[in-house]
Design a protein around this motif. Sequence first.
Motif, PDB file in Angstrom:
ATOM      1  N   SER A 218       0.828  -1.095  -0.172  1.00 44.21           N
ATOM      2  CA  SER A 218       0.153  -0.207   0.016  1.00 44.21           C
ATOM      3  C   SER A 218       0.809   1.415   0.079  1.00 44.21           C
ATOM      4  O   SER A 218       0.726   2.258  -0.698  1.00 44.21           O
ATOM      5  N   GLY A 219       1.798   1.212   0.828  1.00 45.38           N
ATOM      6  CA  GLY A 219       3.041   2.271   0.820  1.00 45.38           C
ATOM      7  C   GLY A 219       3.336   2.602  -0.341  1.00 45.38           C
ATOM      8  O   GLY A 219       3.493   3.736  -0.939  1.00 45.38           O
ATOM      9  N   ILE A 220       4.042   1.598  -1.221  1.00 48.78           N
ATOM     10  CA  ILE A 220       4.375   1.709  -2.471  1.00 48.78           C
ATOM     11  C   ILE A 220       3.402   2.302  -3.434  1.00 48.78           C
ATOM     12  O   ILE A 220       3.717   2.990  -4.448  1.00 48.78           O
ATOM     13  N   ALA A 221       2.241   1.902  -3.457  1.00 53.53           N
ATOM     14  CA  ALA A 221       1.051   2.099  -4.450  1.00 53.53           C
ATOM     15  C   ALA A 221       1.017   3.628  -4.014  1.00 53.53           C
ATOM     16  O   ALA A 221       0.684   4.221  -5.270  1.00 53.53           O
TER      17      ALA A 221
ATOM     18  N   VAL B   3       1.363  11.722   3.189  1.00 54.49           N
ATOM     19  CA  VAL B   3       2.883  11.318   3.167  1.00 54.49           C
ATOM     20  C   VAL B   3       2.983  10.674   4.630  1.00 54.49           C
ATOM     21  O   VAL B   3       3.844   9.872   4.903  1.00 54.49           O
ATOM     22  N   ALA B   4       2.336  11.141   5.583  1.00 50.01           N
ATOM     23  CA  ALA B   4       2.321  10.424   6.811  1.00 50.01           C
ATOM     24  C   ALA B   4       1.915   8.746   6.956  1.00 50.01           C
ATOM     25  O   ALA B   4       2.630   8.098   7.469  1.00 50.01           O
TER      26      ALA B   4
ATOM     27  N   GLN C  21       3.713   3.330   6.861  1.00 51.90           N
ATOM     28  CA  GLN C  21       3.298   1.959   6.163  1.00 51.90           C
ATOM     29  C   GLN C  21       4.902   1.513   5.772  1.00 51.90           C
ATOM     30  O   GLN C  21       5.224   0.366   6.036  1.00 51.90           O
ATOM     31  N   LEU C  22       5.725   2.516   5.369  1.00 47.86           N
ATOM     32  CA  LEU C  22       7.072   1.801   4.698  1.00 47.86           C
ATOM     33  C   LEU C  22       8.039   1.554   5.859  1.00 47.86           C
ATOM     34  O   LEU C  22       8.748   0.763   6.009  1.00 47.86           O
TER      35      LEU C  22
END
Length: 131
Positions: free
Chosen positions: A29-32, A57-58, A63-64
Amino acid sequence: MQNFVTAMTSTIWFGYLARVVLTYMFWASGIAKLVDFQGAVGEMAHFGLNPPAAFAVATIVVQLVGSALIILDRWTWLGAGMLGVFTALTIPIAHTFWAMEEPFKTIEFYVVMEHITVIGALMVVAWKAER
């Protein structure tokens, strides 16, 4: 059979694989969101989070970074805590099944149950990481 399972689960690669799989929904999800930042901003706006770009951004950072801490087995308790709190916060923001009509009410209820299960798994990771 027990010896095989013990041998397999005690390897370094099994630990990494388990942590990658556990955190998949977060880092994917973070990459997407990173790839489609405008879509992420739109998602935050859809849920009434202002300013939406800051929340996007947060979300990406949590997530990452949370996933990376767990996968790399560094400050695992912090990564698990970050993702657990994030997951808990998504329930009243994005999965308000109690305010929905059927059939969406039931669908979102089961999503919330899955979220609670993921939170439990993250708690186990934090607990076992320091052992």
